[in-house]
Scaffold this motif. Structure first.
Motif, short mmCIF file in Angstrom:
data_model
loop_
_atom_site.label_atom_id
_atom_site.label_comp_id
_atom_site.label_asym_id
_atom_site.label_seq_id
_atom_site.Cartn_x
_atom_site.Cartn_y
_atom_site.Cartn_z
N ASP A 268 0.83 -1.20 0.00
CA ASP A 268 0.00 0.00 0.00
C ASP A 268 0.87 1.25 0.00
N LEU A 269 1.13 1.79 -1.20
CA LEU A 269 1.98 2.98 -1.33
C LEU A 269 1.30 4.23 -0.79
N ARG A 270 -0.01 4.14 -0.57
CA ARG A 270 -0.71 5.31 0.00
C ARG A 270 -0.27 5.56 1.44
N LEU A 271 0.38 4.58 2.03
CA LEU A 271 0.93 4.79 3.38
C LEU A 271 1.93 5.94 3.41
N PHE A 272 2.52 6.24 2.24
CA PHE A 272 3.50 7.34 2.17
C PHE A 272 2.85 8.71 2.32
N LYS A 273 1.51 8.76 2.29
CA LYS A 273 0.83 10.02 2.60
C LYS A 273 1.02 10.38 4.08
N ASN A 274 1.34 9.37 4.87
CA ASN A 274 1.64 9.56 6.28
C ASN A 274 3.06 10.14 6.37
N ARG A 275 3.17 11.43 6.71
CA ARG A 275 4.47 12.12 6.69
C ARG A 275 5.48 11.45 7.62
N ARG A 276 5.02 11.05 8.80
CA ARG A 276 5.96 10.45 9.75
C ARG A 276 6.51 9.14 9.25
N LEU A 277 5.65 8.34 8.62
CA LEU A 277 6.13 7.08 8.08
C LEU A 277 7.13 7.33 6.95
N THR A 278 6.85 8.30 6.10
CA THR A 278 7.76 8.63 4.99
C THR A 278 9.14 9.04 5.50
N ILE A 279 9.15 9.93 6.50
CA ILE A 279 10.44 10.38 7.08
C ILE A 279 11.19 9.19 7.68
N ALA A 280 10.45 8.31 8.39
CA ALA A 280 11.08 7.13 8.98
C ALA A 280 11.66 6.21 7.91
N VAL A 281 10.95 6.03 6.80
CA VAL A 281 11.44 5.17 5.71
C VAL A 281 12.71 5.75 5.09
N THR A 483 22.66 10.93 7.17
CA THR A 483 21.42 10.41 7.77
C THR A 483 20.86 11.36 8.82
N LEU A 484 21.71 12.24 9.36
CA LEU A 484 21.25 13.22 10.36
C LEU A 484 20.17 14.14 9.78
N ILE A 485 20.21 14.36 8.45
CA ILE A 485 19.26 15.30 7.83
C ILE A 485 17.81 14.81 7.96
N PRO A 486 17.48 13.58 7.46
CA PRO A 486 16.10 13.13 7.67
C PRO A 486 15.80 12.83 9.14
N ALA A 487 16.82 12.37 9.90
CA ALA A 487 16.60 12.05 11.31
C ALA A 487 16.18 13.30 12.09
N PHE A 488 16.66 14.47 11.66
CA PHE A 488 16.32 15.73 12.32
C PHE A 488 14.82 16.03 12.22
N LEU A 489 14.16 15.43 11.21
CA LEU A 489 12.72 15.67 10.99
C LEU A 489 11.83 14.69 11.75
N LEU A 490 12.42 13.68 12.39
CA LEU A 490 11.62 12.73 13.16
C LEU A 490 10.99 13.43 14.36
N PRO A 491 9.79 13.00 14.80
CA PRO A 491 9.10 13.67 15.91
C PRO A 491 9.88 13.60 17.21
N ARG A 492 9.82 14.69 17.98
CA ARG A 492 10.55 14.74 19.26
C ARG A 492 9.60 14.90 20.44
N SER A 493 8.42 14.36 20.28
CA SER A 493 7.45 14.36 21.37
C SER A 493 6.65 13.07 21.30
N LYS A 494 5.94 12.74 22.36
CA LYS A 494 5.14 11.52 22.39
C LYS A 494 4.08 11.59 21.29
N PRO A 495 4.00 10.54 20.45
CA PRO A 495 3.08 10.60 19.31
C PRO A 495 1.62 10.49 19.73
N ALA A 496 0.75 11.09 18.94
CA ALA A 496 -0.69 10.88 19.13
C ALA A 496 -1.04 9.51 18.58
N ALA A 497 -1.91 8.79 19.26
CA ALA A 497 -2.28 7.44 18.82
C ALA A 497 -3.14 7.52 17.57
N PRO A 498 -3.05 6.51 16.67
CA PRO A 498 -3.93 6.45 15.50
C PRO A 498 -5.38 6.32 15.94
#
Length: 507
Positions: A268-281, A483-498
């Motif tokens: 399911d490539l639509r998962l890439f609409k999820n910004r956090r998942l895209t940054i993590a990938v 790798t520090l560049i995309p890692a800098f965009l990862l969330p730095r707070s507790k995530p909201a649950a789906p």
């Protein structure tokens, strides 16, 4: 089974309870077998060469065939998990993997061994994405960081424990036992899976994406075949590299266009609409290319430049595993509380510090310094790999967990193959640029070569080989720093649950 939390009820406990730990124990057993089998076989390649009277290029296919089979079967795993249920599929994968392991131990020539390794890869390829799906569903998104830390243990131990176990089994028994060892472990894992895994709730409504499978599975296999051939050919321009890689890439691109239009695509490539998942990938891809590629160089340095035995080289990597095991449980807990961003940045920084030491490596660099650097890198590894995976998995709903874990495993498999090929080519070219390096490293294990070399040539050649390794480690360091560049965009707070994450597990 899962049931929604009633309105006003307390949130699911943050603690990892006994039921989740039982599920984790089953998954870890399967993951250990699958991951160890990649690294254990790497130690046995010289044995296969003498046993089956084959060249290195031929016996290397015992590893490449396993990897290609892994990449081929992973895309189907997400759909099959939804269709048939994770428990049934996991047990089927275990049976296939263990059965193929026994067949590998009975191989009568190199061709039969390569064929049985393909079967083994088909089973092994399903174990990791299925394990991630089972663990995430069992714990719920609010505890996924801690359960990923548990699943990360075999991922850390595999590259370190594999060479030690392989070297010991070959020296004390025979090469057959690197495969037969999976039989008792597999029986325990299969029994535990039958007893401990929750009952399946398959959802047979989705149709199978045959077009997607015909595009993606052969596409990945051909692309990785081309990439895996780079070290052997020594150039990207060889027809053996270019033709399969280009055809494979074209099939994968074809799948992208198909996947964005299909109602129920294989991935399911639509998962890439999820910004956090895209940054993590993106972060995971860059990190795996850099670090997994460099990871193969550490034992090679100890073997070739320092003249260590296979078993000793494996033992010298132990500080890395110890460091990872110290930080991984802490990182897993912190990810659930403060998000992955700060932890991953800390991990990459520690890995960079350790790698910087190896860029200056010589033929007689102090082992205290090198083992200290490996320990620091291990501390960083424990803060990096699984927290990145957690960043992606935390955002997935219960329905998308299977597809999401499949997607992450495909990305890691492709990135790992690219990283390995890249570092192998860089090191090979660095060694070829230093004519004395090759003979000197060969002389470390073959006295007859040493006798033919003039006085001082071995020492000079080993210093040149150490320079070749140092320059290759420099390439790895640059990639890790990027790798520090995309890692800098990862969330730095507790995530909201789906949306559907508020659930408790009932067993």
């Amino acid at each position: 089974m899962t049931t929604p939390t009633p309105p006003g009820a307390p949130a699911a406990s943050d603690k990892i309870d006994g039921a989740v730990l039982k599920v984790a124990s089953v998954v870890v057993l399967g993951a250990i077998m699958s991951i160890l089998d990649v690294t254990v076989v790497s130690v046995a390649l010289p044995t296969f060469m003498s046993e089956f009277d084959a060249t290195y290029a031929t016996v290397a296919w015992t590893m490449t065939a396993y990897t290609l089979a892994l990449a081929t079967v992973i895309p189907v795993t997400g759909w099959a998990a939804d269709r048939f249920g994770t428990k049934r599929l996991y047990m089927t994968a275990l049976v296939l993997f263990v059965g193929a392991s026994v067949l590998c131990s009975m191989a009568w020539n190199i061709e039969s061994l390569i064929g049985f390794r393909v079967l083994q890869g088909l089973g092994g390829g399903m174990l990791m994405p299925l394990g991630m799906t089972i663990m995430t569903r069992a714990a719920g998104p609010h505890r996924v960081g801690r359960v990923m830390a548990v699943l990360g243990i075999p991922m850390m131990l595999g590259p370190i424990g594999g060479p030690i176990l392989g070297g010991w089994l070959i020296e004390s028994a025979s090469w057959h036992w690197i495969f037969l060892i999976n039989l008792p472990v597999g029986i325990v894992a299969l029994t535990a899976a039958f007893v401990l895994l929750p009952k399946d709730q398959p959802s047979p409504s989705q149709s199978f994406d045959f077009v997607g499978m015909l595009l993606l599975s052969p596409g990945l296999a051909l692309f990785l075949f081309g990439v895996s051939s780079i070290p052997e050919t020594g150039t990207v321009a060889a027809s053996r590299v270019l033709i399969p890689a280009v055809i494979g890439l074209a099939l994968v691109i074809g799948f992208v266009f198909h996947g964005l239009r299909a109602a129920h695509p294989l991935i399911d490539l639509r998962l890439f609409k999820n910004r956090r998942l895209t940054i993590a990938v993106v972060t995971s891809t860059m990190f795996v290319i850099a670090f997994m590629g460099a990871g193969l160089l550490f034992p090679s340095y100890f073997l070739q430049v320092r003249g260590e035995t296979t078993l000793a080289a494996g033992l010298l990597l132990a500080p890395q595993g110890i460091g990872a095991m110290l930080t991984m449980p802490v990182a897993g807990t912190l990810v659930d509380k403060i998000g992955p961003g700060k932890i991953v940045l800390t991990g990459i920084t520690l890995i960079s510090i350790g790698m910087a030491v190896f860029t200056q490596v010589g033929a007689d660099t102090s082992y205290v310094l090198l083992l200290g650097a490996l320990f620091v890198m291990g501390l960083g590894m424990g803060c990096t790999m699984m927290p990145i995976m957690t960043a992606a998995m935390q955002t997935l709903t219960d329905e998308t967990v299977a597809r999401g874990s499949t997607l992450m495993n495909i990305v890691q498999q492709v990135a790992g193959s690219i990283g390995t090929a890249t570092m192998s080519v860089v090191l090979t070219n660095q060694m070829l640029a230093r004519p004395l390096a090759g003979p000197a490293t060969a002389a470390a294990h073959d006295p007859s070569i040493a006798e033919k070399m003039p006085p001082g040539a071995i020492e000079q050649g080993l210093n040149a080989a150490a320079d070749a390794f140092g320059n290759t480690f420099t390439v790895a360091l640059v990639l890790i720093l990027l790798t520090l560049i995309p890692a800098f965009l990862l969330p730095r707070s507790k995530p909201a649950a789906p949306a559907d994450a508020t659930q408790v597990m009932v067993h």
